[in-house]
Enzyme design. Sequence first.
Site, mmCIF file in Angstrom:
data_model
loop_
_atom_site.group_PDB
_atom_site.id
_atom_site.type_symbol
_atom_site.label_atom_id
_atom_site.label_comp_id
_atom_site.label_asym_id
_atom_site.label_seq_id
_atom_site.Cartn_x
_atom_site.Cartn_y
_atom_site.Cartn_z
ATOM 1 N N GLU A 168 -3.905 -7.053 33.111
ATOM 2 C CA GLU A 168 -1.821 -6.733 33.777
ATOM 3 C C GLU A 168 -1.860 -7.515 34.243
ATOM 4 O O GLU A 168 -0.700 -7.952 34.727
ATOM 5 C CB GLU A 168 -1.809 -5.380 33.311
ATOM 6 C CG GLU A 168 -1.765 -4.304 33.101
ATOM 7 C CD GLU A 168 -3.411 -3.671 32.543
ATOM 8 O OE1 GLU A 168 -4.237 -3.774 32.991
ATOM 9 O OE2 GLU A 168 -3.270 -2.461 32.322
ATOM 10 N N GLU A 207 -6.966 2.153 30.079
ATOM 11 C CA GLU A 207 -6.990 3.567 30.945
ATOM 12 C C GLU A 207 -6.604 4.813 30.281
ATOM 13 O O GLU A 207 -7.211 5.769 30.551
ATOM 14 C CB GLU A 207 -5.037 2.770 31.034
ATOM 15 C CG GLU A 207 -5.266 1.912 32.503
ATOM 16 C CD GLU A 207 -3.756 1.468 33.119
ATOM 17 O OE1 GLU A 207 -3.018 1.203 31.815
ATOM 18 O OE2 GLU A 207 -3.289 1.709 34.391
HETATM 19 C C1 3H9 Z 1 -0.125 -2.503 29.816
HETATM 20 O O1 3H9 Z 1 -1.101 -2.148 29.026
HETATM 21 C C2 3H9 Z 1 0.157 -1.919 31.299
HETATM 22 C C3 3H9 Z 1 -0.757 -0.334 31.186
HETATM 23 O O2 3H9 Z 1 -1.082 -0.950 32.143
HETATM 24 C C4 3H9 Z 1 1.066 0.396 32.058
HETATM 25 C C5 3H9 Z 1 2.165 0.620 31.282
HETATM 26 C C6 3H9 Z 1 2.763 1.553 32.309
HETATM 27 N N1 3H9 Z 1 1.349 -5.421 22.942
HETATM 28 O O3 3H9 Z 1 -3.685 -12.499 20.561
HETATM 29 P P1 3H9 Z 1 -3.348 -12.190 19.416
HETATM 30 C C7 3H9 Z 1 0.280 -9.351 19.541
HETATM 31 S S1 3H9 Z 1 0.091 -4.027 29.569
HETATM 32 C C8 3H9 Z 1 2.245 -6.046 21.850
HETATM 33 O O4 3H9 Z 1 -3.149 -13.292 18.461
HETATM 34 P P2 3H9 Z 1 -6.263 -12.081 19.095
HETATM 35 C C9 3H9 Z 1 0.731 -10.638 19.571
HETATM 36 O O5 3H9 Z 1 1.624 -10.764 20.516
HETATM 37 C C10 3H9 Z 1 -1.027 -4.952 28.223
HETATM 38 N N2 3H9 Z 1 1.707 -7.388 20.848
HETATM 39 O O6 3H9 Z 1 -4.994 -11.805 18.857
HETATM 40 C C11 3H9 Z 1 0.568 -11.277 18.545
HETATM 41 O O7 3H9 Z 1 1.550 -10.740 18.194
HETATM 42 P P3 3H9 Z 1 1.863 -12.091 16.466
HETATM 43 C C12 3H9 Z 1 -2.666 -5.299 28.988
HETATM 44 C C13 3H9 Z 1 0.804 -7.320 21.362
HETATM 45 O O8 3H9 Z 1 -6.940 -11.044 17.929
HETATM 46 C C14 3H9 Z 1 -0.702 -10.179 17.752
HETATM 47 O O9 3H9 Z 1 -0.477 -9.091 18.506
HETATM 48 N N3 3H9 Z 1 -3.128 -5.749 27.830
HETATM 49 C C15 3H9 Z 1 -0.219 -6.905 22.444
HETATM 50 O O10 3H9 Z 1 -6.719 -13.355 19.609
HETATM 51 C C16 3H9 Z 1 -2.139 -10.455 17.209
HETATM 52 O O11 3H9 Z 1 -2.438 -10.883 19.060
HETATM 53 C C17 3H9 Z 1 -2.889 -6.868 27.437
HETATM 54 O O12 3H9 Z 1 -2.913 -8.154 28.073
HETATM 55 C C18 3H9 Z 1 0.382 -5.975 23.175
HETATM 56 N N4 3H9 Z 1 -0.641 -5.513 24.269
HETATM 57 O O13 3H9 Z 1 -6.553 -11.132 20.376
HETATM 58 C C19 3H9 Z 1 -3.938 -7.529 26.333
HETATM 59 N N5 3H9 Z 1 -1.422 -7.891 22.389
HETATM 60 O O14 3H9 Z 1 0.423 -12.237 15.385
HETATM 61 C C20 3H9 Z 1 -3.191 -8.442 25.051
HETATM 62 C C21 3H9 Z 1 -1.327 -8.511 21.196
HETATM 63 O O15 3H9 Z 1 3.396 -11.846 16.909
HETATM 64 N N6 3H9 Z 1 -3.426 -8.749 24.571
HETATM 65 N N7 3H9 Z 1 -0.578 -8.294 21.223
HETATM 66 O O16 3H9 Z 1 2.034 -13.203 17.679
HETATM 67 C C22 3H9 Z 1 -4.452 -9.766 23.659
HETATM 68 O O17 3H9 Z 1 -5.324 -9.795 24.911
HETATM 69 C C23 3H9 Z 1 -4.658 -10.420 22.114
HETATM 70 O O18 3H9 Z 1 -3.799 -9.762 21.879
HETATM 71 C C24 3H9 Z 1 -6.221 -9.432 21.640
HETATM 72 C C25 3H9 Z 1 -6.481 -9.911 20.112
HETATM 73 C C26 3H9 Z 1 -7.444 -10.323 23.013
HETATM 74 C C27 3H9 Z 1 -6.333 -8.545 21.984
#
Ligand code: 3H9
Length: 708
Positions: A132, A112
Amino acid sequence: MSQNTITSSVVSLEISGAIANITLNSAPVNALSKAVRLGIIEAMNAALDNASVKGITITSSLALFSAGADISEFGNADDLSPMLPEVLNVVENSTKPVFAIVNGNAFGGGLELALACHYRITHAKNRVGLPEVHLGILPGAGGTQRLPRLADVQTALDMIVTGAPTSVQKLDIVFDVIVEKPEHLFEQAAKFVATAIEEEFPVKPVSAITLNLDAKTAGLFEKYAQGVAAKTKGFFAPLQCVKAVKAAFELPFEDGLKRESALFMECMNTPQARAQQHFFFAERAASHVQGMDKNTKVRDIKKVAIIGAGTMGGGIAMNFANVGIPVVMLEMKQEALDKGLALIHKNYLNSAKKGKLSEQQVTDRMNLLSGTTDYADLGDVDLVIEAVFEKMSVKKEVFGALDRVCKPGAILASNTSTLDLNEIAQSTSRPQDVIGLHFFSPANVMKLLEIVRGAQTADDVIKTSLHLAKTINKVGVLVGVCFGFVGNRMIEPYGRESNRLMLEGASPEQVDRVLGKFGMPMGPFTMGDMAGLDIGYFVRESRREFIKHDPSYCIVADKLVEQGRVGLKCGKGAYLYEAGNRQPIPDPAVIDIAKQEAARLGIKQRDISDQEILERCLYPLINEGADILHENIASKSSDIDVIYVYGYGFPVFRGGPMQYADEIGLAEVKARLEYYRDTLGEYGKQWFSPSPMLNQLVADNKNFSSSK
Ligand code: 3H9
C-alpha cells in the site's frame, strides 16, 4: 454429495460435506471490489447458516490469491459498502474456523484477508506483501494491527514500510502450513482442514493476541522512524505506516483498528496518494496502444545484435544477457569490440563483488555475449539495436548495411535520442520493420524505454517492442517522431530556464536546492555536470538555427564549455569538484560569468524567489508536454508521466509532471505562464506562450488526465 451454490459471478461457494469452500474468481487479479466483498459476505453467511458446515476455506481460482483492494474504487464517491474492514470482521468473527488457502500472491487487502482467517496454508514458492505504501497509503484493513501480532515487529515494519513482496518462507510464523511444492498445495490443504475439523481445532482470531509496548520495542520504533524519515524524504505514507504499527503495541485491537483507519484516511486525502495511485494505472496503461488490433501477433526475439560496443551499446546488451537472450555485438574494429566486452565483464564483476550476482551468473551472462566486426554475422538475429554515433549519415550507413544482411522480419531498431527515425527508416527497403528503442543511460539500470513509432512502423513491431520491454524488466512507452521525442524535448525548456535564471541572478546552488526540495534526485546544474556539459553544447550546435532568436539561450553553459569546463569528468563545470569526489562545490567564477553575460545582454540581475524558480523550470516543461499531446507525439498524458518518473527521476509522489499540473490546476499553470510571458520582456514572449492544448483544456474546464 456436494451442493454447489454460486453466490455471485466473482465469488463462488461450494459446500462439500462439513467444509464450505469459498473461491474468489474475479479476473484478472481478484481485486477486492464491492462485488467481491458482497460475494464474500454472502458466502460466509451461507456457510455459517448451514448446520452441516464445520469449517470454511477461502481460496482463489486464479494463479494469484488476491491483489488487494480494488484501487480503481479509490476516490469514487459511490456507495461502496460493505468496506473491506467490515468484511474481514465477518471472517474473523466466524464461529466456525476459517482457513485461507493462499495459492498464489496475496498483496495488500488480499494478505489482510488471509490474516483475518484463523489458519493460513500456502506453498514455499509463494510471496506475499503489503504494498500500500507505494500507493501513498497504508494497509487499512487491519494489516498494520494483525501482521505484528503474528510476525515479529521488525518483519512487520519492514513489510509495511517498504511494501516489498516477501517470501512466505521468511514468514513461517504467519502461516500454519507451508507445503513444499505448489502442485501439492490443495491436496495438503484438504488434509490439514479435514484433520482440523475432525480434531475440532478452535477458531483462532489474530485479534485475540495481545501486544505490549515495552521499553525495547519503544526504542526500536523511535530508531526505525528516524531511519525511515531519512530514507524516504518527501514521502508522507512511510512514517504513517510506522505510527500505525506502533498503535498495535499501544492500543487494544479495536482501538488500534480505529487508529489505523484514521492514519489511512490522512494518507488517502493527500495529493501524494492521488499521484501514486495515478502512477500505478499510468504505468500499466502505457502498454495499451489505442487502435491496435488485440490479435496482433508478437514476433519471436531469440537472438539480438547490438551495433556499437560503447557504454550505451554495452548497457543495452546487458539487459538481454540478464534475461538469457544471446547477444552479438558489432564494432568496426576488434580493439573497440574487446574494450566493450571487457567493460561489460567489469560491470558484472562489480555486481558480483556487491553480492548481487554469483560467479556462475557472471560466467553464464558473459557466455551469452559474443562479438563480431562483420555485418555478415548478423544474418540470424531477430532484432538489431543500433547504438552508434549520433549523426544521420553514420546511422544511414548502418541501416543500409543491416538492410542488406538481416533476415526478412528482423526488427531494425535505432537507439537515437534526437534524430529523425523516418529518415533513418528510409535508408532501408523495409521501413515497416524499423523502430526507435531509446534507452536511458545507464541503459542496464534505467527502467524507461521510449519506443519510437515511425510513420511506417508495423503494429506487430510496436507490440513486440512493448512486450520486449517487459521481458527485459523495463517500462516501454510508445512515442512519435520529433526532435528529442518526449523526454528530451521536455527537458530542453527545463535546462533553458535553469540557465536563464542564472543570468537573472539565481545561483546554481539555489536552483538545485529548490528542485531537490521539490523531489528531483538532483538539480539541473548537478545533473548537467554529471552528464557532461559538452553533450548539451553538441546538441545546441546542431540547432543554432532554431535558437538564434534568443541570444541568452544557455549562454552561461556555452561559455563554460568554451572554457573547457565540461563538468564532473574534468573537475569543473557549473560547480567545482575535488578529485574522486562527486560533491559539487559552488564556484564564484561561474557567478561572475553569469554577471558579465547578463550585463552584456542588458539583463538586470535581481533576487529570485524559490517559487519563481520552481514555476519557471517546471511550467514550461509541462507546457511542452501539452504541445506533445497536441501533436499526438504522446497519446496520453499519463505516458508522459511514466517517461518522467522512470527516465528523469521526477518524484513519483508528484505522479509525473502532467499529474502535478492537474493537481495544481491547469488554470493556475496557464495564468503563471502568461504572467512570465508578459513580465519577462522579449524573452517571455519567445518562450512562455501557453500551448493551444493548455488553453483548450482550461477553456473546457478539463485537466490532462481527463483529456484523452
Ligand atoms: C489495498 O489493498 C488497501 C487495503 O489495505 C485497505 C482497503 C480499505 N486494483 O499489474 P498487472 C489491474 S490497496 C485494481 O498488469 P501483473 C491492473 O491495473 C491495493 N486493479 O499484472 C491491470 O489492469 P489492465 C494493494 C488492479 O501480473 C491488471 O489488473 N495491492 C489491481 O504484472 C493486471 O495487472 C497492490 O498494490 C488492484 N489492486 O501483476 C497490488 N491490481 O490490464 C497491486 C492490478 O487494465 N497490483 N490491477 O492494465 C500489483 O502489484 C500487480 O498488479 C500484480 C500482478 C503483482 C498483482
